[in-house]
Design an enzyme around this catalytic site. Structure first.
Site, short mmCIF file in Angstrom:
data_model
loop_
_atom_site.label_atom_id
_atom_site.label_comp_id
_atom_site.label_asym_id
_atom_site.label_seq_id
_atom_site.Cartn_x
_atom_site.Cartn_y
_atom_site.Cartn_z
N ASN A 185 0.85 -1.19 0.00
CA ASN A 185 0.00 0.00 0.00
C ASN A 185 0.88 1.24 0.00
OD1 ASN A 185 0.47 0.86 2.80
ND2 ASN A 185 -0.66 -1.00 3.36
N TYR A 186 0.25 2.39 -0.26
CA TYR A 186 1.04 3.63 -0.44
C TYR A 186 1.87 3.94 0.82
CZ TYR A 186 -1.71 4.96 -4.63
OH TYR A 186 -2.30 5.02 -5.87
N ARG A 187 1.32 3.65 1.98
CA ARG A 187 2.07 3.94 3.21
C ARG A 187 3.32 3.07 3.28
NH1 ARG A 187 -0.28 3.87 9.42
NH2 ARG A 187 1.36 5.21 10.27
N ARG A 196 15.06 2.99 2.01
CA ARG A 196 15.95 2.33 1.05
C ARG A 196 16.47 3.24 -0.06
NH1 ARG A 196 17.58 -2.33 3.51
NH2 ARG A 196 15.79 -3.48 4.31
C1 LIG Z 1 20.78 1.10 5.64
C2 LIG Z 1 20.15 -0.14 6.21
C3 LIG Z 1 20.94 -1.11 6.80
C4 LIG Z 1 20.37 -2.25 7.36
N1 LIG Z 1 21.16 -3.19 7.94
C5 LIG Z 1 20.62 -4.29 8.50
C6 LIG Z 1 21.43 -5.28 9.14
O1 LIG Z 1 22.64 -5.17 9.20
N2 LIG Z 1 20.80 -6.37 9.67
C7 LIG Z 1 19.46 -6.54 9.64
O2 LIG Z 1 18.96 -7.53 10.14
N3 LIG Z 1 18.68 -5.62 9.03
C8 LIG Z 1 19.20 -4.52 8.46
N4 LIG Z 1 18.40 -3.60 7.85
C9 LIG Z 1 16.97 -3.88 7.75
C10 LIG Z 1 16.15 -3.10 8.80
O3 LIG Z 1 16.57 -3.42 10.11
C11 LIG Z 1 14.65 -3.40 8.65
O4 LIG Z 1 14.41 -4.77 8.88
C12 LIG Z 1 14.08 -3.08 7.30
O5 LIG Z 1 14.57 -1.85 6.85
C13 LIG Z 1 12.56 -3.07 7.37
O6 LIG Z 1 12.11 -1.88 7.97
P1 LIG Z 1 11.23 -1.80 9.30
O7 LIG Z 1 11.64 -2.82 10.29
O8 LIG Z 1 11.17 -0.36 9.72
O9 LIG Z 1 9.81 -2.16 8.97
P2 LIG Z 1 8.71 -2.67 8.00
O10 LIG Z 1 8.60 -4.12 8.13
O11 LIG Z 1 8.87 -2.08 6.62
O12 LIG Z 1 7.45 -2.02 8.69
C14 LIG Z 1 7.20 -0.60 8.65
C15 LIG Z 1 6.94 -0.07 10.03
O13 LIG Z 1 5.84 -0.78 10.60
C16 LIG Z 1 6.04 -0.90 12.02
N5 LIG Z 1 6.14 -2.31 12.36
C17 LIG Z 1 6.22 -3.38 11.51
N6 LIG Z 1 6.25 -4.52 12.19
C18 LIG Z 1 6.21 -4.21 13.49
C19 LIG Z 1 6.24 -4.96 14.68
N7 LIG Z 1 6.32 -6.29 14.70
N8 LIG Z 1 6.18 -4.31 15.85
C20 LIG Z 1 6.08 -2.96 15.89
N9 LIG Z 1 6.07 -2.15 14.79
C21 LIG Z 1 6.13 -2.79 13.61
C22 LIG Z 1 7.34 -0.17 12.33
O14 LIG Z 1 7.03 1.17 12.65
C23 LIG Z 1 8.08 -0.22 11.02
O15 LIG Z 1 9.06 0.78 10.89
C24 LIG Z 1 18.95 -2.45 7.30
C25 LIG Z 1 18.16 -1.47 6.69
C26 LIG Z 1 18.74 -0.33 6.15
C27 LIG Z 1 17.84 0.71 5.50
#
Ligand SMILES: Cc1cc2nc3c(=O)[nH]c(=O)nc-3n(C[C@H](O)[C@H](O)[C@H](O)COP(=O)(O)OP(=O)(O)OC[C@H]3O[C@@H](n4cnc5c(N)ncnc54)[C@H](O)[C@@H]3O)c2cc1C
Length: 247
Positions: A185-187, A196
């Site tokens: 979805n858009y969000r 990213r």
């Molecule tokens: C530059 C960079 C480096 C990274 N390096 C690593 C690394 O070394 N190792 C690694 O494992 N990962 C790494 N990641 C991945 C990162 O930790 C996240 O897993 C990934 O970017 C997904 O984003 P997100 O967890 O914010 O949430 P998404 O899954 O995209 O969800 C969006 C938002 O929904 C909410 N949300 C979703 N699920 C939950 C939940 N269960 N509880 C509470 N709130 C929730 C949060 O607010 C979250 O920000 C990296 C990411 C980036 C951008």
């Protein structure tokens, strides 16, 4: 690095109910998000000129962070020419729905790889990268052939052949190309781009995020126009929004 192929294959269609006096100057996902927001207060009339248009209304939604209305509208992409390393990163975004090419499928001619530009433009590194990926492909081919031969003797040949491809796939590098259908979805797309398309992200996923952003800015400009695309000294692109904390 070969550019990823980014194809929008599905998007929201909005069907306004005929007993509500809702007329939007937008269509599709943008109109749906506006409808969802206005439905909360039944604010079908538009006394405030700043939020009278779809663009003004959605701009306000972004500014106040009422982002749940953006969850009604979706976009689906078919991504090809990307590595399994990148799909591993995309799959971390838990609000997306994904369907990925099976590692049991081996294309005719063997697996292709995505080579990072930083490697490709350095002859010594390019040679190392090519040798390593070719060695992996050769080992994969040999293991697969041996496992498939053994599978011929198995009482359940179909299952054994599938398992043979699965076992051999473990030898393929993360640079191996794959294909992904991803719906969000858009969000969720805003969040993905916010995380990213930044300089901190790896070049391959950043390039993909900027490419997806361009398509979304065309599809739903009022929802994605706040992201600005710029270039780094190395020629790669990034995107950022002043509202990124709300992305
Ligand atoms: C530059 C960079 C480096 C990274 N390096 C690593 C690394 O070394 N190792 C690694 O494992 N990962 C790494 N990641 C991945 C990162 O930790 C996240 O897993 C990934 O970017 C997904 O984003 P997100 O967890 O914010 O949430 P998404 O899954 O995209 O969800 C969006 C938002 O929904 C909410 N949300 C979703 N699920 C939950 C939940 N269960 N509880 C509470 N709130 C929730 C949060 O607010 C979250 O920000 C990296 C990411 C980036 C951008």
């Amino acid at each position: 690095m070969t550019d990823p192929r980014i194809r929008l294959i599905a998007r929201t269609e909005f069907l306004p109910p005929d007993d509500v006096g809702f007329l939007s100057d937008a269509e599709g996902g943008q109109a749906l998000a506006e409808f969802a927001g206005r439905a909360c207060y039944q604010s079908w009339d538009r006394p405030n000129p700043a939020t009278a248009t779809n663009d003004g209304y959605l701009r306000h939604i972004l500014q106040v962070g009422h982002l749940s209305v953006l969850e009604h509208s979706t976009a689906t992409f078919y991504l090809t020419g990307i590595s399994r390393a990148v799909t591993h990163e995309i799959l971390r975004h838990r609000h997306f729905s994904n369907s990925e090419l099976s590692p049991r499928f081996v294309p005719p001619g063997g697996p292709a790889v995505v080579e990072p530009d930083a490697v490709a433009r350095n002859p010594a590194l390019h040679e190392k990268f090519t040798a390593a990926t070719e060695a992996a492909a050769a080992a994969h081919g040999e293991l697969l052939a041996a496992l498939e031969e053994a599978a011929e003797q198995s009482p359940d040949g179909t299952l054994a052949r599938k398992q043979a491809r699965q076992h051999a796939a473990g030898l393929l590098p993360a640079a191996t190309t794959t294909a992904l259908v991803v719906s969000g979805n858009y969000r969720a797309w805003r969040h993905f781009i916010g995380m990213r398309a930044t300089e901190a992200a790896d070049v391959e996923i950043r390039t993909l995020a900027v490419g997806v952003l361009r398509v979304l800015q065309d599809l739903a400009p009022s929802v994605f126009a706040d992201f600005r695309i710029s270039q780094l000294p190395d020629g790669t692109e990034l995107a950022a929004s002043p509202l990124v904390a709300d992305a």
